[in-house]
Write an enzyme that holds these catalytic residues in place. Structure first.
Site, PDB file in Angstrom:
ATOM      1  N   SER A 145      32.842  -9.627  -0.838  1.00  0.00           N
ATOM      2  CA  SER A 145      33.977 -10.452  -1.226  1.00  0.00           C
ATOM      3  C   SER A 145      33.311 -11.566  -2.201  1.00  0.00           C
ATOM      4  O   SER A 145      32.513 -12.052  -2.053  1.00  0.00           O
ATOM      5  CB  SER A 145      34.378 -10.987  -0.258  1.00  0.00           C
ATOM      6  OG  SER A 145      35.506 -12.151  -0.045  1.00  0.00           O
ATOM      7  N   TYR A 158      33.560 -15.228   8.563  1.00  0.00           N
ATOM      8  CA  TYR A 158      33.822 -14.180   7.323  1.00  0.00           C
ATOM      9  C   TYR A 158      32.792 -14.501   6.092  1.00  0.00           C
ATOM     10  O   TYR A 158      32.228 -13.719   5.462  1.00  0.00           O
ATOM     11  CB  TYR A 158      35.285 -14.340   6.887  1.00  0.00           C
ATOM     12  CG  TYR A 158      35.693 -13.438   5.717  1.00  0.00           C
ATOM     13  CD1 TYR A 158      36.039 -12.073   6.194  1.00  0.00           C
ATOM     14  CD2 TYR A 158      35.547 -13.468   4.383  1.00  0.00           C
ATOM     15  CE1 TYR A 158      36.632 -11.006   5.206  1.00  0.00           C
ATOM     16  CE2 TYR A 158      35.857 -12.457   3.398  1.00  0.00           C
ATOM     17  CZ  TYR A 158      36.459 -11.343   3.867  1.00  0.00           C
ATOM     18  OH  TYR A 158      36.907 -10.391   3.032  1.00  0.00           O
TER      19      TYR A 158
HETATM   20  P1  NAD Z   1      42.642  -3.878   5.558  1.00  0.00           P
HETATM   21  O1  NAD Z   1      42.983  -4.685   6.762  1.00  0.00           O
HETATM   22  O2  NAD Z   1      43.736  -3.237   4.786  1.00  0.00           O
HETATM   23  O3  NAD Z   1      41.584  -2.925   6.058  1.00  0.00           O
HETATM   24  C1  NAD Z   1      40.716  -3.014   6.813  1.00  0.00           C
HETATM   25  C2  NAD Z   1      40.193  -1.544   7.451  1.00  0.00           C
HETATM   26  O4  NAD Z   1      39.089  -1.709   8.265  1.00  0.00           O
HETATM   27  C3  NAD Z   1      41.250  -0.950   8.120  1.00  0.00           C
HETATM   28  O5  NAD Z   1      41.010   0.679   7.867  1.00  0.00           O
HETATM   29  C4  NAD Z   1      41.048  -1.090   9.510  1.00  0.00           C
HETATM   30  O6  NAD Z   1      41.456  -0.070  10.434  1.00  0.00           O
HETATM   31  C5  NAD Z   1      39.528  -1.054   9.488  1.00  0.00           C
HETATM   32  N1  NAD Z   1      38.980  -1.962  10.654  1.00  0.00           N
HETATM   33  C6  NAD Z   1      39.381  -3.072  11.362  1.00  0.00           C
HETATM   34  N2  NAD Z   1      38.611  -3.236  12.295  1.00  0.00           N
HETATM   35  C7  NAD Z   1      38.106  -1.990  12.576  1.00  0.00           C
HETATM   36  C8  NAD Z   1      37.252  -1.599  13.786  1.00  0.00           C
HETATM   37  N3  NAD Z   1      36.821  -2.362  14.607  1.00  0.00           N
HETATM   38  N4  NAD Z   1      36.536  -0.205  13.589  1.00  0.00           N
HETATM   39  C9  NAD Z   1      36.826   0.457  12.463  1.00  0.00           C
HETATM   40  N5  NAD Z   1      37.637   0.148  11.555  1.00  0.00           N
HETATM   41  C10 NAD Z   1      38.005  -1.037  11.290  1.00  0.00           C
HETATM   42  O7  NAD Z   1      41.927  -4.661   4.473  1.00  0.00           O
HETATM   43  P2  NAD Z   1      41.201  -4.661   3.016  1.00  0.00           P
HETATM   44  O8  NAD Z   1      41.792  -5.849   2.250  1.00  0.00           O
HETATM   45  O9  NAD Z   1      41.721  -3.117   2.571  1.00  0.00           O
HETATM   46  O10 NAD Z   1      39.683  -4.943   3.446  1.00  0.00           O
HETATM   47  C11 NAD Z   1      38.649  -3.785   3.190  1.00  0.00           C
HETATM   48  C12 NAD Z   1      37.587  -4.834   2.817  1.00  0.00           C
HETATM   49  O11 NAD Z   1      37.486  -5.497   1.731  1.00  0.00           O
HETATM   50  C13 NAD Z   1      37.060  -5.713   4.096  1.00  0.00           C
HETATM   51  O12 NAD Z   1      35.591  -5.593   4.170  1.00  0.00           O
HETATM   52  C14 NAD Z   1      37.460  -6.918   3.329  1.00  0.00           C
HETATM   53  O13 NAD Z   1      36.847  -7.960   4.032  1.00  0.00           O
HETATM   54  C15 NAD Z   1      37.393  -6.672   2.127  1.00  0.00           C
HETATM   55  N6  NAD Z   1      37.959  -7.793   1.070  1.00  0.00           N
HETATM   56  C16 NAD Z   1      39.271  -7.780   0.920  1.00  0.00           C
HETATM   57  C17 NAD Z   1      39.880  -8.602   0.062  1.00  0.00           C
HETATM   58  C18 NAD Z   1      41.411  -8.822  -0.045  1.00  0.00           C
HETATM   59  O14 NAD Z   1      41.746  -9.715  -0.562  1.00  0.00           O
HETATM   60  N7  NAD Z   1      42.273  -7.843   0.509  1.00  0.00           N
HETATM   61  C19 NAD Z   1      38.979  -9.290  -0.838  1.00  0.00           C
HETATM   62  C20 NAD Z   1      37.679  -9.393  -0.796  1.00  0.00           C
HETATM   63  C21 NAD Z   1      37.129  -8.343   0.212  1.00  0.00           C
END
Ligand code: NAD
Length: 263
Positions: A145, A158
């Site tokens: 991130s 985080y």
């Molecule tokens: P999201 O909530 O849509 O997806 C998260 C995924 O992780 C889902 O499939 C969820 O079921 C899974 N998950 C959560 N807890 C879990 C567990 N205990 N066991 C197995 N799976 C689990 O969020 P996203 O935005 O797609 O995030 C994906 C990644 O990208 C994360 O690591 C997040 O930190 C990172 N990220 C997101 C953003 C953003 O702005 N959305 C920015 C930077 C980084």
């Protein structure tokens, strides 16, 4: 022309939604077999899985490993190896967020964020590397991130976990540099996915302001472009990192954040 990733197999943790699902679909579009993982409604997960098989003509499987449980994570990798014959590309993507001042931060939330956002990458990488070493080829792609590079208040767990992911990325990259394996991180700014939807609500509560103001003044405040990053554009970086052209990209992080970390 053949598809770029035909014959390759990919595990994407946390791929039932958001960025992970986008990455899994992109690799499937490139001809790879994909192992989905994550939480959610069984019917919705099955629809995603079957949809990928139908749309892209690849094998798609689902494993429900909980990213807080090391033995389940190891089983996820073992199962993918059994189903597909290999795990060539591992995308450590699962992540959660919790927003709170540090002195009020719930201890169980801290532990869960470190487990899911940081330690799960260790457990999955640990399980997948022996096969990659044996085959002399592998790609580990960690979805970190912008918060792996810089901080924001109220996100201590985080930010700590994502900085940790970048350190982990560098260390493992050095271990495998001569073995045909690369390990890199992607650092997105804000992407409109359920994790951000939830933060909008949480931040609205912490700051005591309406949702629209949170989006404009809090969420997109650090993102100079004032636009959300697209899931597809994050997935395109993952595909590039797994491509032959990226063979010498190792131990680094690629930002896609509308200019956020240029400040
Ligand atoms: P999201 O909530 O849509 O997806 C998260 C995924 O992780 C889902 O499939 C969820 O079921 C899974 N998950 C959560 N807890 C879990 C567990 N205990 N066991 C197995 N799976 C689990 O969020 P996203 O935005 O797609 O995030 C994906 C990644 O990208 C994360 O690591 C997040 O930190 C990172 N990220 C997101 C953003 C953003 O702005 N959305 C920015 C930077 C980084």
């Amino acid at each position: 022309m053949g598809k770029a990733f035909a014959g390759k197999s990919v595990v994407v943790t946390g791929s039932t939604s958001g960025i992970g699902l986008g990455i899994a679909r992109a690799f499937a579009g490139g001809g790879a077999n994909v192992m989905l993982n994550g939480l959610g409604e069984p019917a919705a997960i099955e629809a995603s899985r079957a949809g990928i098989e139908k749309e892209f003509g690849v094998k798609a499987r689902y494993h429900g490993a909980d990213m807080t449980r090391p033995a389940e994570i190891a089983d996820l990798v073992r199962t993918a190896e059994k189903e597909f014959g290999a795990v060539d590309i591992l995308v450590n993507n699962a992540g959660i967020q919790h927003v709170s001042p540090v002195d009020e931060f719930p201890v169980d939330k801290w532990d869960a964020i470190i487990a899911i956002n940081l330690s799960s990458a260790f457990h999955a990488t640990r399980a997948a590397l022996p096969g990659m070493k044996k085959r002399g080829w592998g790609r580990v792609i960690n979805v970190a991130s912008a918060h792996g590079l810089v901080a924001s208040p109220y996100k201590s767990a985080y930010v700590a976990a994502k900085h940790g992911v970048i350190g982990f990325t560098k260390s493992v990259a050095l271990e495998v540099a001569e073995l045909g394996i690369t390990v890199n991180a992607i650092c997105p700014g804000y992407v409109m996915t359920p994790i951000v939807e939830k933060q909008i609500d949480d931040q609205a509560r912490v700051h005591g302001i309406p949702r629209e103001n949170v989006i404009r003044d809090v969420i997109l405040a650090p993102q100079p472009s004032k636009q959300f990053v697209k899931v597809e554009d994050v997935a395109a970086i993952a595909l590039h990192l797994a491509s032959p052209a990226a063979a010498q990209i190792n131990g680094t992080s690629i930002s896609i954040d509308g200019g956020w970390t240029a400040r």
